[in-house]
Scaffold this motif. Structure first.
Motif, PDB file in Angstrom:
ATOM      1  N   SER A 133      16.603  14.979   0.348  1.00 57.49           N
ATOM      2  CA  SER A 133      15.269  15.357  -0.125  1.00 57.49           C
ATOM      3  C   SER A 133      14.833  14.355  -1.180  1.00 57.49           C
ATOM      4  O   SER A 133      15.603  14.016  -2.088  1.00 57.49           O
ATOM      5  CB  SER A 133      15.314  16.774  -0.713  1.00 57.49           C
ATOM      6  N   PHE A 134      13.591  13.855  -1.060  1.00 60.23           N
ATOM      7  CA  PHE A 134      13.119  12.788  -1.923  1.00 60.23           C
ATOM      8  C   PHE A 134      11.718  13.109  -2.425  1.00 60.23           C
ATOM      9  O   PHE A 134      10.819  13.365  -1.609  1.00 60.23           O
ATOM     10  CB  PHE A 134      13.075  11.458  -1.165  1.00 60.23           C
ATOM     11  N   PRO A 135      11.481  13.091  -3.721  1.00 55.26           N
ATOM     12  CA  PRO A 135      10.117  13.304  -4.222  1.00 55.26           C
ATOM     13  C   PRO A 135       9.263  12.051  -4.039  1.00 55.26           C
ATOM     14  O   PRO A 135       9.735  10.934  -4.222  1.00 55.26           O
ATOM     15  CB  PRO A 135      10.343  13.601  -5.714  1.00 55.26           C
ATOM     16  N   ILE A 136       8.015  12.251  -3.653  1.00 56.68           N
ATOM     17  CA  ILE A 136       7.057  11.143  -3.510  1.00 56.68           C
ATOM     18  C   ILE A 136       5.813  11.515  -4.302  1.00 56.68           C
ATOM     19  O   ILE A 136       5.145  12.506  -3.999  1.00 56.68           O
ATOM     20  CB  ILE A 136       6.688  10.897  -2.031  1.00 56.68           C
ATOM     21  N   ARG A 137       5.494  10.741  -5.302  1.00 53.55           N
ATOM     22  CA  ARG A 137       4.320  11.002  -6.131  1.00 53.55           C
ATOM     23  C   ARG A 137       3.091  10.360  -5.494  1.00 53.55           C
ATOM     24  O   ARG A 137       3.087   9.178  -5.184  1.00 53.55           O
ATOM     25  CB  ARG A 137       4.541  10.485  -7.551  1.00 53.55           C
ATOM     26  N   SER A 182      10.004   4.840   4.155  1.00 47.44           N
ATOM     27  CA  SER A 182      10.503   3.926   3.116  1.00 47.44           C
ATOM     28  C   SER A 182      11.692   4.538   2.386  1.00 47.44           C
ATOM     29  O   SER A 182      12.700   3.867   2.122  1.00 47.44           O
ATOM     30  CB  SER A 182       9.390   3.595   2.121  1.00 47.44           C
ATOM     31  N   LYS A 183      11.581   5.824   2.034  1.00 44.56           N
ATOM     32  CA  LYS A 183      12.672   6.514   1.342  1.00 44.56           C
ATOM     33  C   LYS A 183      13.917   6.590   2.222  1.00 44.56           C
ATOM     34  O   LYS A 183      15.051   6.411   1.754  1.00 44.56           O
ATOM     35  CB  LYS A 183      12.229   7.922   0.954  1.00 44.56           C
ATOM     36  N   ILE A 184      13.720   6.851   3.520  1.00 42.07           N
ATOM     37  CA  ILE A 184      14.847   7.002   4.436  1.00 42.07           C
ATOM     38  C   ILE A 184      15.536   5.658   4.677  1.00 42.07           C
ATOM     39  O   ILE A 184      16.762   5.575   4.732  1.00 42.07           O
ATOM     40  CB  ILE A 184      14.377   7.636   5.759  1.00 42.07           C
ATOM     41  N   VAL A 185      14.748   4.575   4.820  1.00 40.12           N
ATOM     42  CA  VAL A 185      15.331   3.241   4.996  1.00 40.12           C
ATOM     43  C   VAL A 185      16.207   2.885   3.797  1.00 40.12           C
ATOM     44  O   VAL A 185      17.315   2.347   3.942  1.00 40.12           O
ATOM     45  CB  VAL A 185      14.217   2.194   5.195  1.00 40.12           C
ATOM     46  N   GLU A 186      15.730   3.198   2.616  1.00 36.18           N
ATOM     47  CA  GLU A 186      16.478   2.901   1.397  1.00 36.18           C
ATOM     48  C   GLU A 186      17.759   3.729   1.314  1.00 36.18           C
ATOM     49  O   GLU A 186      18.826   3.215   0.945  1.00 36.18           O
ATOM     50  CB  GLU A 186      15.588   3.185   0.186  1.00 36.18           C
ATOM     51  N   ALA A 187      17.665   5.011   1.683  1.00 35.72           N
ATOM     52  CA  ALA A 187      18.803   5.916   1.510  1.00 35.72           C
ATOM     53  C   ALA A 187      19.815   5.850   2.653  1.00 35.72           C
ATOM     54  O   ALA A 187      21.010   6.065   2.441  1.00 35.72           O
ATOM     55  CB  ALA A 187      18.290   7.354   1.364  1.00 35.72           C
ATOM     56  N   GLU A 188      19.335   5.572   3.885  1.00 34.08           N
ATOM     57  CA  GLU A 188      20.189   5.735   5.058  1.00 34.08           C
ATOM     58  C   GLU A 188      20.453   4.461   5.857  1.00 34.08           C
ATOM     59  O   GLU A 188      21.364   4.430   6.684  1.00 34.08           O
ATOM     60  CB  GLU A 188      19.552   6.774   6.008  1.00 34.08           C
ATOM     61  N   ALA A 189      19.657   3.412   5.642  1.00 36.74           N
ATOM     62  CA  ALA A 189      19.773   2.217   6.482  1.00 36.74           C
ATOM     63  C   ALA A 189      20.111   0.964   5.677  1.00 36.74           C
ATOM     64  O   ALA A 189      19.855  -0.159   6.128  1.00 36.74           O
ATOM     65  CB  ALA A 189      18.475   1.996   7.263  1.00 36.74           C
ATOM     66  N   GLY A 225       0.809  -1.216   0.000  1.00 32.25           N
ATOM     67  CA  GLY A 225       0.000   0.000   0.000  1.00 32.25           C
ATOM     68  C   GLY A 225       0.841   1.263   0.000  1.00 32.25           C
ATOM     69  O   GLY A 225       0.381   2.321  -0.434  1.00 32.25           O
ATOM     70  N   LEU A 226       2.076   1.150   0.488  1.00 33.25           N
ATOM     71  CA  LEU A 226       3.014   2.275   0.465  1.00 33.25           C
ATOM     72  C   LEU A 226       3.825   2.298  -0.826  1.00 33.25           C
ATOM     73  O   LEU A 226       4.615   3.219  -1.046  1.00 33.25           O
ATOM     74  CB  LEU A 226       3.982   2.192   1.653  1.00 33.25           C
TER      75      LEU A 226
END
Length: 254
Positions: free
Chosen positions: A170-174, A223-230, A26-27
């Motif tokens: 900074s991450f765009p989310i559509r 989700s964006k932060i987990v991908e980029a930072e973790a 869903g995310l």
């Protein structure tokens, strides 16, 4: 405000693998740790998944406020303002959990009444899984009694950190026109038809159209932060905090 300090529950819920898989879907998050049990070894839930349990336990607390005089028309004028999630460990389905809900804070704000509800989520043995402090503003609703606060975690000094270190990324989310409906179906709350999903309910709430729920925005952001930072490992997330300062109409880009 005399209701502050009241605790309801614990309420028992069973978490199955498809619920946590659907939540991630869903995310729009395809991290194999949420979806691929063969590749990941054992599925875990998205760090923001505990909000689904809080949404289930929110109903009894809402009823307590209705019994104290809150009207339905006042209730639908509430908006999500803050979220603070302390994550003691990841949820690994299938699991049976216990959720207690405490009315932790009520105070007057310029737009209306600010209310924080604390959700304590534990496993069947009583060990803590997550603690959520869920802040909402009831727009134009007058509180009776003085400001009150029960036990609640202090909010992180996010703005001081940003001022000192700057914005890290900074991450765009559509956001699609159907995002709120898909998210709601996957999160399985108790009241799927509301001002996030239905145009009539949105207009009754004084909104121009349905708005995306804050927890959906939060989940997509994490989700964006987990991908980029973790390194894609959601189990490394121990706390999530955020303020919601604007309404998000659909479709849009955040």
């Amino acid at each position: 405000s005399s209701l502050v300090g009241i605790t309801l529950g614990p309420f028992e819920y069973e978490i199955d693998q498809f619920w946590t898989m659907a939540y991630a879907a869903g995310l729009g998050d395809s991290n194999p740790r949420y979806l691929d049990s063969l590749k990941s070894g054992h599925l875990i839930a998205h760090p923001v998944f505990p909000v689904c349990l809080a949404l289930r336990a929110m109903g009894p607390m809402d009823q307590l406020m209705f019994d104290a005089g809150l009207t339905h028309e006042e209730s639908i004028r509430r908006v999500h303002a803050t979220q603070d999630m302390i994550l003691h460990r990841s949820i690994r389905p299938p699991e049976k959990v216990l959720v207690s809900t405490t009315l932790a804070l009520m105070e007057r704000r310029k737009p209306g009444t600010y209310l924080v509800t604390r959700y304590d989520i534990k496993d069947s043995a009583g060990a803590p899984i997550a603690t959520l402090n869920w802040g909402r503003i009831f727009r134009g609703v007058v509180m009776n009694g003085p400001d009150r606060v029960a036990e609640i975690a202090s909010a992180p000094k996010v703005h001081a950190h940003v001022e000192e270190h700057g914005v890290r990324g900074s991450f765009p989310i559509r956001i699609a026109e159907t995002t709120a409906i898909v998210y709601t179906a996957c999160a399985r709350p108790g009241n799927p038809v509301n001002f996030h999903t239905d145009t009539v309910e949105a207009q009754r709430s004084g909104l121009p159209a349905p708005i995306l729920m804050g927890v959906a925005t939060l989940g997509m952001s994490v989700s964006k932060i987990v991908e980029a930072e973790a390194d894609g490992d959601p189990a490394r997330v121990s706390r999530v905090y955020g303020r919601f300062s604007a309404m998000i109409l659909m479709p849009s880009e955040v």
